[in-house]
Structures are given as C-alpha cells and as structure tokens.
Write an enzyme that holds these catalytic residues in place. Structure first.
Site, mmCIF file in Angstrom:
data_model
loop_
_atom_site.group_PDB
_atom_site.id
_atom_site.type_symbol
_atom_site.label_atom_id
_atom_site.label_comp_id
_atom_site.label_asym_id
_atom_site.label_seq_id
_atom_site.Cartn_x
_atom_site.Cartn_y
_atom_site.Cartn_z
ATOM 1 N N CYS A 125 0.841 -1.208 0.000
ATOM 2 C CA CYS A 125 0.000 0.000 0.000
ATOM 3 C C CYS A 125 0.874 1.256 0.000
ATOM 4 O O CYS A 125 1.516 1.557 -1.002
ATOM 5 C CB CYS A 125 -0.969 -0.036 1.176
ATOM 6 S SG CYS A 125 -2.395 1.057 0.956
ATOM 7 N N HIS A 131 -3.678 -5.690 1.370
ATOM 8 C CA HIS A 131 -3.435 -5.948 2.784
ATOM 9 C C HIS A 131 -3.923 -7.358 3.137
ATOM 10 O O HIS A 131 -4.847 -7.883 2.524
ATOM 11 C CB HIS A 131 -4.193 -4.946 3.653
ATOM 12 C CG HIS A 131 -3.669 -3.550 3.576
ATOM 13 N ND1 HIS A 131 -2.448 -3.187 4.093
ATOM 14 C CD2 HIS A 131 -4.227 -2.420 3.053
ATOM 15 C CE1 HIS A 131 -2.266 -1.884 3.895
ATOM 16 N NE2 HIS A 131 -3.324 -1.401 3.259
#
Length: 477
Positions: free
Chosen positions: A326, A423
């Site tokens: 991310c 994630h």
C-alpha cells in the site's frame, strides 16, 4: 460496556474474550465500539472500514464484521488532524478542535448503529475509548460516558495493574467524573496481573470499599495475547528473536494496517524485526517490508530522515528483496503526485525509485475485499484494499497478482522488488509458505487462522477461570 481507567489497559482483549465466552454459551453476541481512533482498519462484509479490534471481536463472536460494530473511526493523518469514517465511509478530514462540532450529528449515527446491533443479538458488549477520567473531553462525548448515558448502558471499569498505580486509576476515576456518570459504573476488573493474585487482596478490598463498586475479579496476564492481531501501534514489538529467514520492517510514523505482519511474527521459519526510529535497517535481513502508511509523503520524508533510504539501497545492492504494501508500494516508485493536496500541501515528491512507477493521489478511496491469484506461484490470496491513489508505469507489466483479469501491483525486472495494494496477504497459509520458500525460508505447516481461533477459545477459558463472567453478563439490560 467495558471502559478503561486509562488507555491501552486491555479493553479490546477483554471484549474479545467476553464475546467468545458468550458465543460458547450459545448466545448471539455482537461487539460494539462507538468511536475508535486507529490507522489499523479492516474492510467489512458491507464494504466499509472499522477498527481492526472490532474485526477481531466479530471473529470472536462468530459473526461477519459489519460497519455498525464501529460507526465512528478516526484515522490520524497528522499530529492535529484525522480522517473521519462514519458507518464505514469517509466523511471528511478535520482538525482536532473542529471535530467537537461534528459530535452532535455523529451521536445519532452511533445510536442508530447500536440499535441495529441490539435488534440482531442477545447481548452487545461495548468497548470504550481512552478513559472517562479525561473530563476535559466529557462535553459532547460519544465514546465513553456520553454514549453510556445516551444508551443507558451499565459500565465496568478496567484497570491495568502492570503499569502500576491501579488503585489510583480506579479510585481517581470515581473522584473526578460527574456523579451521574459514576452511578452508571457497576464495578471494576483488574487486568494483566503477574504473580500470585492473592498478593493484591488488600488493594482489591480497598478499591471496593473506597468506591462502593463491586469487583468482578483479577485477571492474570494472558501471554498468548501476542498471537492475536494488535490494533494499537503501542503493541508493536521491536523484534521477534526467533531463528530463520530474517525480515526487517521500519516502524513508520504513520504506520497503518501493521497487522499485515502478524502471521510473519508467528511463522516458525521467520525472524521478524520491527525497527524503531534511530536504528539502522539490519544488514543481514533477506527481506525488507515497507508497510502501509496513513500519510505516504510524510512517512517517505520520515524514512529518509532516519537514513533508512540509504540502508534500503545498500540492502538492494547486496541482493536483498523488498516488498512494499500500500503506502510502502507507493514509496517504492519514482514519484508521488498529489495535485489536490489530499495528504497536505499540493505538489509532487520524489519516490525511492526502486520501481519504475508513479502514483497520483485522488480523493476517491478504494475500500474493498479482494481475491487474487499470485502471479509467481499461482496461489490464491484473500485480501483487502484501503487506499487513495492510483499507481502505474512500466513495472506494472510484471504484476504482483491478478484480480480476475486485472493486473495488481508491480515487480522490478529482476523480480526482487515487489509492490502491492493488497493488505492481509500473509493470512493466507499457502501463499505465505510459497512466498517465504522462494526467499529461502524453511516453513512449517503453521495455520494462522486456526491459531487465532484457538487463542480466542483459550482467552475465553482464561477469563471464565478468573473473572465472574456470569455476573458480568447479568449486568446487561
């Protein structure tokens, strides 16, 4: 409602354990936290964001996590400002002083979510935030006594004896809060005791006599708590001193979704080092992971201020691997463009240049659960995405994974530097073993999900042994 005599006293764990104890008794139970402040978020079944602790509590309850379990989530973006998530969706970003003006309209959303949960459960167990003794925050409060009064919920106060001063924590709370608020408190719990609990008998009796509140027990320290996903950055451990493949992770100032690392911390074939500010990235690690961040540009500057960019380049020259997740993925590129000032001042910053990619920040936010196929191994990854920004460039031609036919993430030409927006990838046992084996790790048949579930059962048994759980559940009305 479990409130704390201070921050980080173990409220989240207490609620998770009570939820699992209720489930084991055949009750339909649900967790609830009116307001949470955390950059460790989970994506819910209904497509929103809640605090990671409430997702764990939902698992403990045998339920899917939904946004009503944490209707207000504050995600700090700076020292004085936070993103405000209401019932799973981003509402705005505000400074701390301006947030108080939002609270009246937020209370209605909190109560609406609470009432929906009540209608779908035999028992709702509520977690407070911080401490009700912060009387400077009482006006307009929606997290502790303000909510308890509005919803007419009995309160149990938890104190952390490990920090010392637990008698003053609990007696002092009664001394400073409003008498009407104190009347809502039905009793107290002492948490994290080490040694012989009988040694605290006199202190326990003193608290009860001084406050007039009932004690529901002294809970010994639960060492297996380390096996459960942590939400608070204070719970990040500096290092796992096990043997095996060495992975290093710099602790960024705005680190987010660091529960990505939990399965690695428990993997028998891995030694995970969390590197705090002021220390270099170790030269003997095989992999460096740049984790998620709530403010990518800010944390990129922080990374450089620590000299970690120099350590990172030396690691790459030695043939080491790098994974950016991310915000860490965005940092690996050549540049981050923020024309609208999503993260602060409009403009562009130079990235680390380890991937031939660039990121442009946009106000729309990607929040979704994702199933992907790892490009290198073909293993399936169940994950989630929470990010602002779109990343593109030549290294996207070598994706990290495929979501249906869509390429996800990017890889350097030599395959040693990888970035992804996904994630939770390491929760997947097959993927984790494949990924680590490719780096030379000797992995075992460790099942992370089964470990978490067994730990929740053990936590419930621990609480049943040392607390009067029957009396706690009897408080509900």
């Amino acid at each position: 409602m479990i409130q704390g005599a201070g921050s980080n006293v173990g409220k989240s764990l207490l609620v998770a354990g009570l939820c699992r104890a209720a489930l084991r008794r055949g009750l339909r139970v649900a967790p609830f936290k009116p307001q949470n402040m955390s950059n460790n978020a989970a994506v819910t079944a209904d497509g929103g964001e809640i605090g990671r602790a409430q997702a764990l509590q939902a698992l403990a309850s045998g339920r899917e996590a939904i946004t009503d379990m944490n209707p207000i989530l504050l995600k700090p973006e700076s020292e004085t400002g936070s993103q405000v998530i209401v019932q799973g969706q981003r509402l705005t970003t505000v400074k701390a002083r301006a947030y108080s003006s939002l609270k009246p309209q937020l209370l209605s959303a909190v109560l609406a979510s609470f009432n929906r949960l009540k209608g779908d459960a035999d028992l709702v167990i509520v977690e407070g935030a911080g401490s009700p003794a912060e009387v400077n925050l009482r006006r307009g409060d929606i997290a502790n006594m303000g909510f308890a009064q509005a919803a007419s919920v009995p309160v149990v106060l938890a104190g952390d004896i490990e920090r010392g001063g637990v008698i003053a924590q609990i007696v002092g709370t009664q001394a400073v809060i409003d008498p009407d608020d104190a009347a809502l408190i039905s009793g107290f719990v002492i948490n994290k005791f080490r040694g012989d609990p009988r040694l605290f008998d006199d202190g326990y009796r003193f608290i009860s006599e001084r406050t007039g509140w009932r004690g529901f027990g002294v809970l010994p320290y639960f060492p297996d708590a380390r096996k459960l996903p942590a939400e608070d950055v204070l719970d990040l451990r500096e290092s796992n001193l096990g043997e095996g493949l060495h992975i290093a992770v710099p602790i960024l100032s705005r680190i987010a979704n660091f529960d990505d690392l939990d399965p690695l911390a428990q993997e028998p074939g891995v030694r995970l080092s969390m590197i705090p500010a002021g220390r270099p990235l170790p030269g003997d690690c095989a992999l460096i992971i740049l984790p998620g961040s709530k403010s990518t540009s800010t944390d990129l500057a922080y990374l450089r201020a620590q000299g970690w960019d120099i350590d990172l380049r030396a690691h790459v020259r030695r043939g080491g691997a790098v994974l950016g997740i991310c915000g860490g993925y965005q940092m690996l590129g050549r540049a981050i463009h923020d024309p609208d000032g999503i993260e602060g001042t409009p403009g562009s910053v130079e990235g680390l240049g380890l991937l031939d990619l660039e990121t442009v920040m946009f106000p729309d936010k990607e929040v979704s659960r994702t199933q992907a196929r790892h490009a290198a191994s073909g293993t399936v990854i169940d994950a989630y995405e929470i990010h602002m920004g779109r990343t593109d460039g030549p290294d996207r031609k070598r994706p990290f994974a495929f979501v249906n036919d869509r390429a996800e993430g990017g890889t350097s030409p030599d395959g040693r530097i990888v970035g992804s927006y996904m994630h939770g990838m390491f929760v997947n046992d097959d993927f984790r073993r494949s990924f680590l084996s490719a780096l030379g790790a000797r992995t075992a048949s460790f099942a992370y999900g089964a470990s978490v579930d067994a730990t929740l059962d053990a936590l419930a048994e621990h609480m049943e042994t040392h607390l009067d759980v029957d009396a706690l559940f009897a408080l509900a009305r």
